[in-house]
Motif scaffolding. Structure first.
Motif, PDB file in Angstrom:
ATOM      1  N   ALA A   1      -8.832  -0.849  20.853  1.00 15.77           N
ATOM      2  CA  ALA A   1      -8.424   0.274  20.005  1.00 15.77           C
ATOM      3  C   ALA A   1      -7.089  -0.059  19.340  1.00 15.77           C
ATOM      4  CB  ALA A   1      -8.320   1.538  20.845  1.00 15.77           C
ATOM      5  N   ARG A   2      -6.909   0.482  18.155  1.00 14.61           N
ATOM      6  CA  ARG A   2      -5.745   0.076  17.373  1.00 14.61           C
ATOM      7  C   ARG A   2      -5.333   1.161  16.391  1.00 14.61           C
ATOM      8  NH1 ARG A   2      -8.982  -4.829  15.029  1.00 14.61           N
ATOM      9  NH2 ARG A   2      -9.583  -4.701  17.208  1.00 14.61           N
ATOM     10  N   LEU A   3      -4.137   1.031  15.867  1.00 14.51           N
ATOM     11  CA  LEU A   3      -3.723   1.764  14.687  1.00 14.51           C
ATOM     12  C   LEU A   3      -4.051   0.901  13.476  1.00 14.51           C
ATOM     13  CD1 LEU A   3      -0.204   3.109  15.707  1.00 14.51           C
ATOM     14  CD2 LEU A   3      -2.422   4.215  16.002  1.00 14.51           C
ATOM     15  N   ARG A   4      -4.711   1.464  12.498  1.00 17.91           N
ATOM     16  CA  ARG A   4      -5.048   0.707  11.289  1.00 17.91           C
ATOM     17  C   ARG A   4      -4.124   1.163  10.158  1.00 17.91           C
ATOM     18  NH1 ARG A   4      -8.507   1.001   6.702  1.00 17.91           N
ATOM     19  NH2 ARG A   4      -9.622  -0.940   6.226  1.00 17.91           N
ATOM     20  N   VAL A   5      -3.081   0.386   9.937  1.00 23.85           N
ATOM     21  CA  VAL A   5      -2.143   0.670   8.861  1.00 23.85           C
ATOM     22  C   VAL A   5      -2.727   0.123   7.566  1.00 23.85           C
ATOM     23  CG1 VAL A   5       0.180   0.297   7.965  1.00 23.85           C
ATOM     24  CG2 VAL A   5      -0.183   0.560  10.438  1.00 23.85           C
ATOM     25  N   SER A   6      -2.992   1.005   6.617  1.00 25.29           N
ATOM     26  CA  SER A   6      -3.495   0.588   5.306  1.00 25.29           C
ATOM     27  C   SER A   6      -2.394   0.789   4.276  1.00 25.29           C
ATOM     28  CB  SER A   6      -4.732   1.408   4.916  1.00 25.29           C
ATOM     29  OG  SER A   6      -5.814   1.134   5.772  1.00 25.29           O
ATOM     30  N   LEU A   7      -1.952  -0.304   3.704  1.00 27.54           N
ATOM     31  CA  LEU A   7      -0.886  -0.247   2.716  1.00 27.54           C
ATOM     32  C   LEU A   7      -1.452  -0.152   1.305  1.00 27.54           C
ATOM     33  CD1 LEU A   7       1.464  -2.957   4.246  1.00 27.54           C
ATOM     34  CD2 LEU A   7       1.773  -0.469   4.326  1.00 27.54           C
ATOM     35  N   SER A   8      -0.714   0.479   0.443  1.00 23.75           N
ATOM     36  CA  SER A   8      -1.109   0.663  -0.950  1.00 23.75           C
ATOM     37  C   SER A   8       0.077   0.371  -1.848  1.00 23.75           C
ATOM     38  CB  SER A   8      -1.588   2.104  -1.168  1.00 23.75           C
ATOM     39  OG  SER A   8      -1.685   2.415  -2.555  1.00 23.75           O
ATOM     40  N   ALA A   9      -0.214  -0.101  -3.050  1.00 24.25           N
ATOM     41  CA  ALA A   9       0.856  -0.303  -4.029  1.00 24.25           C
ATOM     42  C   ALA A   9       1.523   1.017  -4.399  1.00 24.25           C
ATOM     43  CB  ALA A   9       0.307  -0.977  -5.277  1.00 24.25           C
ATOM     44  N   ALA A  10       0.892   2.130  -4.050  1.00 27.61           N
ATOM     45  CA  ALA A  10       1.511   3.434  -4.289  1.00 27.61           C
ATOM     46  C   ALA A  10       2.596   3.753  -3.266  1.00 27.61           C
ATOM     47  CB  ALA A  10       0.451   4.535  -4.274  1.00 27.61           C
ATOM     48  N   HIS A  11       2.626   3.023  -2.131  1.00 22.60           N
ATOM     49  CA  HIS A  11       3.705   3.193  -1.164  1.00 22.60           C
ATOM     50  C   HIS A  11       5.001   2.589  -1.710  1.00 22.60           C
ATOM     51  CE1 HIS A  11       0.446   3.539   2.052  1.00 22.60           C
ATOM     52  NE2 HIS A  11       1.175   4.628   2.212  1.00 22.60           N
ATOM     53  N   SER A  12       6.096   3.096  -1.211  1.00 26.75           N
ATOM     54  CA  SER A  12       7.403   2.522  -1.518  1.00 26.75           C
ATOM     55  C   SER A  12       7.923   1.764  -0.303  1.00 26.75           C
ATOM     56  CB  SER A  12       8.398   3.625  -1.892  1.00 26.75           C
ATOM     57  OG  SER A  12       8.679   4.434  -0.750  1.00 26.75           O
ATOM     58  N   LEU A  13       8.944   0.958  -0.504  1.00 23.06           N
ATOM     59  CA  LEU A  13       9.587   0.288   0.631  1.00 23.06           C
ATOM     60  C   LEU A  13      10.177   1.312   1.602  1.00 23.06           C
ATOM     61  CD1 LEU A  13      11.317  -2.705  -1.197  1.00 23.06           C
ATOM     62  CD2 LEU A  13       9.471  -2.855   0.488  1.00 23.06           C
ATOM     63  N   ASP A  14      10.646   2.436   1.081  1.00 23.39           N
ATOM     64  CA  ASP A  14      11.161   3.492   1.947  1.00 23.39           C
ATOM     65  C   ASP A  14      10.047   4.063   2.832  1.00 23.39           C
ATOM     66  OD1 ASP A  14      13.731   3.223   1.010  1.00 23.39           O
ATOM     67  OD2 ASP A  14      13.598   4.895  -0.409  1.00 23.39           O
ATOM     68  N   ASP A  15       8.831   4.163   2.287  1.00 23.14           N
ATOM     69  CA  ASP A  15       7.697   4.650   3.080  1.00 23.14           C
ATOM     70  C   ASP A  15       7.446   3.734   4.272  1.00 23.14           C
ATOM     71  OD1 ASP A  15       7.258   6.767   1.315  1.00 23.14           O
ATOM     72  OD2 ASP A  15       5.768   5.652   0.149  1.00 23.14           O
ATOM     73  N   VAL A  16       7.437   2.428   4.015  1.00 21.66           N
ATOM     74  CA  VAL A  16       7.201   1.470   5.093  1.00 21.66           C
ATOM     75  C   VAL A  16       8.335   1.523   6.103  1.00 21.66           C
ATOM     76  CG1 VAL A  16       6.950  -0.977   5.652  1.00 21.66           C
ATOM     77  CG2 VAL A  16       5.737  -0.014   3.685  1.00 21.66           C
ATOM     78  N   GLN A  17       9.556   1.657   5.624  1.00 23.26           N
ATOM     79  CA  GLN A  17      10.696   1.762   6.540  1.00 23.26           C
ATOM     80  C   GLN A  17      10.580   3.004   7.412  1.00 23.26           C
ATOM     81  OE1 GLN A  17      13.161  -0.507   7.214  1.00 23.26           O
ATOM     82  NE2 GLN A  17      13.456   0.922   8.908  1.00 23.26           N
TER      83      GLN A  17
END
Length: 394
Positions: free
Chosen positions: A362-378
């Motif tokens: 079991a896992r967390l599935r982090v899906s990144l998008s170009a709509a995210h910002s660097l602040d979102d990832v932080q």
């Protein structure tokens, strides 16, 4: 009032069993268009949960294209492609898709699942053989089973095992089938080796590029373009509801293969064509993908920021250079617990459990998008560090 059928009572018990094993799935109602900012069951969240890899699903360009197309074509096709539902918009999309991925012809479908159910039963049957990666998507497994060909599953990415299976096969027709990017691990199939084995053993190679199309390769032309592969043995399936931001799918290959699918693929013949407004919108999406290098570069910067931000923590990211960034947890309940802890901090990351992944992974599935910002990832990294800076999550 009549008594419930015995079979229904059994279903109720099976649902209760799923719940007891932390495997019961529940839908969440979204109140906003697809974007990192969601209103999930009435709760505002920063979401890392969609496959909108280039951030096109809610883009003004595609909204405008869809509005124009609705005025031109209405909202429904009215019939299957082979009756009266195949419009100029559908025809233009098929040709544009073939040109974009460098194939002779392409055939569009309403969904990727339908596309994968179409190919194998049309090309193979009893006495033929299919060789499939054990972690292939469910639609590829179902398509293989529907074909009634002999199904041989090789261990994930195990080219030695696949080579042995192919060498031992006496089937008249053979097909190797694989995801390009595996949807729950984010790793990439060794496509050059797979094509070499197909050449050696006179087999087709079917590649499901659902998670590579639009993201990988020059101008986002996909995993085959990234690997610089062209061959009459290649059959490509790509989806249009992920990086392309709209809906649908396509199969591309030689003219002969595509013509045969048009004549024999039941999910194509017996399905009402997708609305032409979607086909027209996808033509605009292809242009945005082709000229989307900045989006892809930003996506890569987000991937790097996630890895940097989780260094020194207990969170184990699987090896992936794609927008799919899984964090391995192991236990079902613990994965759900971490997902709930993140949600309490205003962040949505889905917990993926069996049967989507093998038991114990079991896992967390982090899906990144170009709509995210660097602040979102932080913000995601900060939340994960707060949950468990170095010890097991509680």
């Amino acid at each position: 009032m009549s008594r419930a059928p015995t079979a229904q009572l059994a279903l109720q018990q099976q649902l209760a069993d799923l719940d007891a094993r932390d495997l019961l799935r529940r839908r969440r109602v979204q109140a906003l268009p697809c974007s990192p900012a969601t209103l999930n069951d009435g709760k505002p969240l920063l979401a890392f949960a969609s496959n909108d890899y280039l951030g096109l699903a809610n883009s003004p360009e595609l909204i405008a294209a869809a509005q124009d197309a609705a005025m031109r074509w209405g909202v429904g096709s009215g019939a299957s492609h082979l009756v009266s539902g195949h419009t100029e918009a559908h025809e233009a999309l098929d040709q544009a898709l073939a040109d974009f991925v460098g194939c002779e012809a392409a055939l569009s479908f309403s969904t990727g699942y339908l596309a994968n159910l179409a190919v194998m039963p049309s090309l193979l049957g009893r006495g033929d053989a299919i060789f499939a990666d054990r972690l292939n998507h469910a639609s590829l497994i179902d398509g293989a089973l529907l074909s009634r060909a002999d199904l041989h599953r090789y261990a994930h990415l195990d080219m030695s095992m696949l080579a042995s299976q192919l060498a031992a096969s006496t089937a008249k027709r053979k097909l190797i089938v694989t995801d390009s990017v595996f949807s729950m691990d984010g790793d990439i199939a060794p496509l050059k080796q797979l094509l070499a084995l197909a050449e050696l053993h006179d087999a087709w190679l079917l590649v499901d590029d659902a998670h590579g199309f639009g993201v990988l390769g020059p101008q986002g032309r996909g995993a085959l373009a990234e690997a610089e592969l062209q061959s009459a043995r290649l059959i490509l399936m790509g989806t249009l509801g992920k990086a392309a931001g709209v809906a649908g799918a396509f199969v591309a290959g030689t003219r002969t293969v595509i013509d045969w699918l048009m004549q024999t693929a039941r999910p194509y013949i017996f399905t009402t064509a997708a609305p032409p407004l979607l086909a027209a919108t996808l033509l605009r999406a292809l242009q945005l993908i082709e000229h989307g290098d900045r989006r892809r570069e930003h996506l890569q910067s987000l991937i790097g920021a996630l890895h940097t931000g989780l260094e020194g923590t207990r969170w184990q990211l699987l090896s992936s250079r794609t927008a799919i960034q899984p964090i391995l947890i192991g236990d079902n309940m613990q994965a759900l617990t971490v997902a709930r802890q993140l949600e309490a901090r205003g962040i949505q990351v889905p917990a993926i459990r069996p049967p989507s992944v093998p038991a114990g992974t079991a896992r967390l599935r982090v899906s990144l998008s170009a709509a995210h910002s660097l602040d979102d990832v932080q913000a995601l990294c900060t939340a994960l560090r707060a949950i468990a800076p170095g010890q097991d999550a509680e």
